[in-house]
Write a protein that holds these residues in place. Structure first.
Motif, PDB file in Angstrom:
ATOM      1  N   ASN A   1       0.828  -1.210   0.000  1.00  0.00           N
ATOM      2  CA  ASN A   1       0.000   0.000   0.000  1.00  0.00           C
ATOM      3  C   ASN A   1       0.862   1.260   0.000  1.00  0.00           C
ATOM      4  O   ASN A   1       2.076   1.199   0.253  1.00  0.00           O
ATOM      5  N   PRO A   2       0.298   2.420  -0.297  1.00  0.00           N
ATOM      6  CA  PRO A   2       1.083   3.660  -0.393  1.00  0.00           C
ATOM      7  C   PRO A   2       1.801   4.050   0.901  1.00  0.00           C
ATOM      8  O   PRO A   2       2.885   4.628   0.846  1.00  0.00           O
ATOM      9  N   VAL A   3       1.225   3.716   2.051  1.00  0.00           N
ATOM     10  CA  VAL A   3       1.871   4.049   3.324  1.00  0.00           C
ATOM     11  C   VAL A   3       3.164   3.253   3.477  1.00  0.00           C
ATOM     12  O   VAL A   3       4.214   3.798   3.834  1.00  0.00           O
ATOM     13  N   SER A   4       3.103   1.962   3.204  1.00  0.00           N
ATOM     14  CA  SER A   4       4.277   1.115   3.331  1.00  0.00           C
ATOM     15  C   SER A   4       5.355   1.494   2.315  1.00  0.00           C
ATOM     16  O   SER A   4       6.553   1.428   2.612  1.00  0.00           O
ATOM     17  N   ILE A   5       4.935   1.882   1.123  1.00  0.00           N
ATOM     18  CA  ILE A   5       5.900   2.357   0.125  1.00  0.00           C
ATOM     19  C   ILE A   5       6.616   3.599   0.644  1.00  0.00           C
ATOM     20  O   ILE A   5       7.844   3.720   0.542  1.00  0.00           O
ATOM     21  N   LEU A   6       5.864   4.511   1.240  1.00  0.00           N
ATOM     22  CA  LEU A   6       6.475   5.711   1.828  1.00  0.00           C
ATOM     23  C   LEU A   6       7.448   5.330   2.934  1.00  0.00           C
ATOM     24  O   LEU A   6       8.537   5.916   3.039  1.00  0.00           O
ATOM     25  N   HIS A   7       7.106   4.350   3.762  1.00  0.00           N
ATOM     26  CA  HIS A   7       8.000   3.930   4.841  1.00  0.00           C
ATOM     27  C   HIS A   7       9.345   3.462   4.292  1.00  0.00           C
ATOM     28  O   HIS A   7      10.406   3.782   4.842  1.00  0.00           O
ATOM     29  N   THR A   8       9.314   2.684   3.201  1.00  0.00           N
ATOM     30  CA  THR A   8      10.570   2.231   2.591  1.00  0.00           C
ATOM     31  C   THR A   8      11.381   3.411   2.071  1.00  0.00           C
ATOM     32  O   THR A   8      12.602   3.473   2.264  1.00  0.00           O
ATOM     33  N   ILE A   9      10.720   4.344   1.408  1.00  0.00           N
ATOM     34  CA  ILE A   9      11.420   5.527   0.887  1.00  0.00           C
ATOM     35  C   ILE A   9      12.035   6.323   2.024  1.00  0.00           C
ATOM     36  O   ILE A   9      13.173   6.810   1.920  1.00  0.00           O
ATOM     37  N   GLU A  10      11.323   6.457   3.141  1.00  0.00           N
ATOM     38  CA  GLU A  10      11.857   7.183   4.295  1.00  0.00           C
ATOM     39  C   GLU A  10      13.120   6.512   4.804  1.00  0.00           C
ATOM     40  O   GLU A  10      14.112   7.181   5.121  1.00  0.00           O
ATOM     41  N   HIS A  11      13.112   5.174   4.893  1.00  0.00           N
ATOM     42  CA  HIS A  11      14.309   4.443   5.337  1.00  0.00           C
ATOM     43  C   HIS A  11      15.468   4.656   4.374  1.00  0.00           C
ATOM     44  O   HIS A  11      16.626   4.814   4.788  1.00  0.00           O
ATOM     45  N   LEU A  12      15.169   4.649   3.085  1.00  0.00           N
ATOM     46  CA  LEU A  12      16.217   4.821   2.082  1.00  0.00           C
ATOM     47  C   LEU A  12      16.842   6.214   2.167  1.00  0.00           C
ATOM     48  O   LEU A  12      18.064   6.362   2.110  1.00  0.00           O
ATOM     49  N   VAL A  13      16.004   7.218   2.277  1.00  0.00           N
ATOM     50  CA  VAL A  13      16.481   8.601   2.258  1.00  0.00           C
ATOM     51  C   VAL A  13      17.151   8.976   3.570  1.00  0.00           C
ATOM     52  O   VAL A  13      18.193   9.649   3.597  1.00  0.00           O
ATOM     53  N   GLU A  14      16.576   8.503   4.679  1.00  0.00           N
ATOM     54  CA  GLU A  14      17.091   8.889   5.982  1.00  0.00           C
ATOM     55  C   GLU A  14      18.207   7.989   6.479  1.00  0.00           C
ATOM     56  O   GLU A  14      18.818   8.256   7.513  1.00  0.00           O
ATOM     57  N   GLY A  15      18.461   6.910   5.740  1.00  0.00           N
ATOM     58  CA  GLY A  15      19.551   6.020   6.131  1.00  0.00           C
ATOM     59  C   GLY A  15      19.011   4.784   6.794  1.00  0.00           C
ATOM     60  O   GLY A  15      18.035   4.818   7.527  1.00  0.00           O
ATOM     61  N   GLY A  16      19.637   3.650   6.521  1.00  0.00           N
ATOM     62  CA  GLY A  16      19.162   2.399   7.079  1.00  0.00           C
ATOM     63  C   GLY A  16      20.231   1.342   7.024  1.00  0.00           C
ATOM     64  O   GLY A  16      21.422   1.656   7.076  1.00  0.00           O
ATOM     65  N   PRO A  17      19.844   0.083   6.891  1.00  0.00           N
ATOM     66  CA  PRO A  17      20.814  -1.020   6.878  1.00  0.00           C
ATOM     67  C   PRO A  17      21.701  -0.993   5.644  1.00  0.00           C
ATOM     68  O   PRO A  17      21.509  -0.202   4.733  1.00  0.00           O
ATOM     69  N   SER A  18      22.655  -1.887   5.627  1.00  0.00           N
ATOM     70  CA  SER A  18      23.683  -1.879   4.582  1.00  0.00           C
ATOM     71  C   SER A  18      23.129  -2.154   3.200  1.00  0.00           C
ATOM     72  O   SER A  18      23.782  -1.866   2.198  1.00  0.00           O
TER      73      SER A  18
ATOM     74  N   VAL B   1      -9.052   7.724  -2.003  1.00  0.00           N
ATOM     75  CA  VAL B   1      -8.259   8.174  -3.147  1.00  0.00           C
ATOM     76  C   VAL B   1      -7.325   9.308  -2.736  1.00  0.00           C
ATOM     77  O   VAL B   1      -6.116   9.281  -3.041  1.00  0.00           O
ATOM     78  N   ASP B   2      -7.847  10.307  -2.027  1.00  0.00           N
ATOM     79  CA  ASP B   2      -7.033  11.463  -1.635  1.00  0.00           C
ATOM     80  C   ASP B   2      -5.904  11.071  -0.700  1.00  0.00           C
ATOM     81  O   ASP B   2      -4.772  11.567  -0.830  1.00  0.00           O
ATOM     82  N   VAL B   3      -6.171  10.176   0.237  1.00  0.00           N
ATOM     83  CA  VAL B   3      -5.132   9.756   1.187  1.00  0.00           C
ATOM     84  C   VAL B   3      -4.041   8.970   0.461  1.00  0.00           C
ATOM     85  O   VAL B   3      -2.838   9.180   0.687  1.00  0.00           O
ATOM     86  N   CYS B   4      -4.426   8.072  -0.436  1.00  0.00           N
ATOM     87  CA  CYS B   4      -3.433   7.325  -1.229  1.00  0.00           C
ATOM     88  C   CYS B   4      -2.568   8.287  -2.028  1.00  0.00           C
ATOM     89  O   CYS B   4      -1.333   8.145  -2.082  1.00  0.00           O
ATOM     90  N   ALA B   5      -3.209   9.261  -2.669  1.00  0.00           N
ATOM     91  CA  ALA B   5      -2.473  10.231  -3.485  1.00  0.00           C
ATOM     92  C   ALA B   5      -1.508  11.040  -2.630  1.00  0.00           C
ATOM     93  O   ALA B   5      -0.368  11.297  -3.040  1.00  0.00           O
ATOM     94  N   ASN B   6      -1.920  11.422  -1.444  1.00  0.00           N
ATOM     95  CA  ASN B   6      -1.047  12.215  -0.571  1.00  0.00           C
ATOM     96  C   ASN B   6       0.186  11.431  -0.148  1.00  0.00           C
ATOM     97  O   ASN B   6       1.300  11.973  -0.130  1.00  0.00           O
ATOM     98  N   TYR B   7       0.019  10.157   0.193  1.00  0.00           N
ATOM     99  CA  TYR B   7       1.171   9.334   0.578  1.00  0.00           C
ATOM    100  C   TYR B   7       2.112   9.144  -0.615  1.00  0.00           C
ATOM    101  O   TYR B   7       3.346   9.154  -0.460  1.00  0.00           O
ATOM    102  N   LEU B   8       1.546   8.972  -1.799  1.00  0.00           N
ATOM    103  CA  LEU B   8       2.385   8.832  -2.990  1.00  0.00           C
ATOM    104  C   LEU B   8       3.191  10.095  -3.258  1.00  0.00           C
ATOM    105  O   LEU B   8       4.381  10.045  -3.587  1.00  0.00           O
ATOM    106  N   ARG B   9       2.553  11.236  -3.116  1.00  0.00           N
ATOM    107  CA  ARG B   9       3.249  12.509  -3.333  1.00  0.00           C
ATOM    108  C   ARG B   9       4.370  12.694  -2.319  1.00  0.00           C
ATOM    109  O   ARG B   9       5.451  13.197  -2.666  1.00  0.00           O
TER     110      ARG B   9
END
Length: 285
Positions: free
Chosen positions: A54-71, A120-128
């Motif tokens: 879902n869009p929330v979980s996709i955002l969580h992965t992007i946050e980990h990537l951008v903010e730093g995470g495992p090797s 729809v609006d909430v999904c779009a906001n998380y994607l943005r």
């Protein structure tokens, strides 16, 4: 006479170059396409924190990537040229105790979670938010949005269609938000209609796996061909044609692997692979 409808795909304002670094985040369809890029020699990162639907979980992965995470996460996001974000569902699971939206229930009892459907609006906001984070890390990164064609039996087929419709509307809303009104195009952001290709163009159970939910290997091959035709530069297509016979040779299982003929064939193949790697320095084998 025409016996099927062919989905017309608009050409994006960018092209995928040979062996460029790529990121795939999202549903199991992202896993499949990302793995195909890996098999074709592209240096790719595929769902480094697990499959995200879902869009929330996709955002969580992007946050980990951008903010730093495992090797497994690249230290330099600027090396990634193109990111594919693949949406599977608008359903999320919230841990009742904390109110946290979880990416994985980790086999804990279902009674601990509350299932919800995002609008729809909430999904779009998380994607943005996800796209903006990627663009903050690398302003030149191109984004490809897709909706997985895989249906969800547990929602019921009508419920699955409603979920996909919500995601399609959310993607359309995001595309409109980033569209340049003067150019009537979305700079560096594209939509690839994997969902429509399987459901409208192929539209036959012979293109499904035995579970009647996932696309068959033949369908995945066809979707891959449409993706290559849409996004790949002429140079990238040339690379694929050079790599294909070598890939087949490396994947061949000989009757007698100790024979002199097979050893000579492998020596010649590896020499050509070395030449290919010299021609395309980022080739990942």
């Amino acid at each position: 006479m025409e016996f099927r409808t062919v989905i017309e795909i608009a050409k994006p304002d960018f092209e995928i170059r040979p062996c460029e670094e790529m990121l795939f985040v999202g549903s199991c369809f992202a896993d499949s396409i990302g793995q195909r890029f890996r098999e074709e020699g592209f240096p790719v990162i595929v769902n480094p924190h697990g499959t995200m639907y879902n869009p929330v979980s996709i955002l969580h992965t992007i946050e980990h990537l951008v903010e730093g995470g495992p090797s497994v996460v690249p230290s330099n996001m600027q090396s990634i040229k193109t990111a594919f974000l693949t949406l599977g569902t608008n359903h999320i699971y919230r841990l009742k105790e904390t109110g946290e939206i979880v990416d994985n229930c980790e086999k804990r009892p279902a009674s601990l979670f509350q299932e919800e459907e995002l609008s729809v609006d909430v999904c779009a906001n998380y994607l943005r938010l996800a796209i903006d984070l990627l663009r903050q890390a690398n302003p030149e990164m191109r984004i490809v949005l897709t909706v997985s064609p895989i249906r969800y039996r547990k929602y019921g087929y009508h419920g699955s269609q409603l979920s996909k419709a919500t995601l399609l509307l959310a993607v359309d809303k995001v595309m409109s938000a980033y569209r340049n009104p003067r150019l009537s195009e979305t700079s560096g952001i594209s939509y690839f209609p994997a969902y429509e290709i399987l459901n409208d163009e192929l539209r036959d159970y012979r293109f499904y796996a035995p579970d009647m939910l996932h696309p068959s290997s033949q369908a995945v091959d066809y979707i891959w061909e449409r993706l290559v035709d849409t996004f790949f530069s002429a140079e990238a297509k040339t690379f694929l044609s050079e790599w294909q016979p070598l890939k087949q040779a490396l994947g061949h299982k000989p009757f007698n692997p100790d024979s002199e003929a097979y050893k000579i064939l492998m020596d010649k193949t590896m020499l050509k692979v070395a030449e290919l790697r010299e021609k395309y320095p980022t080739f990942a084998l």
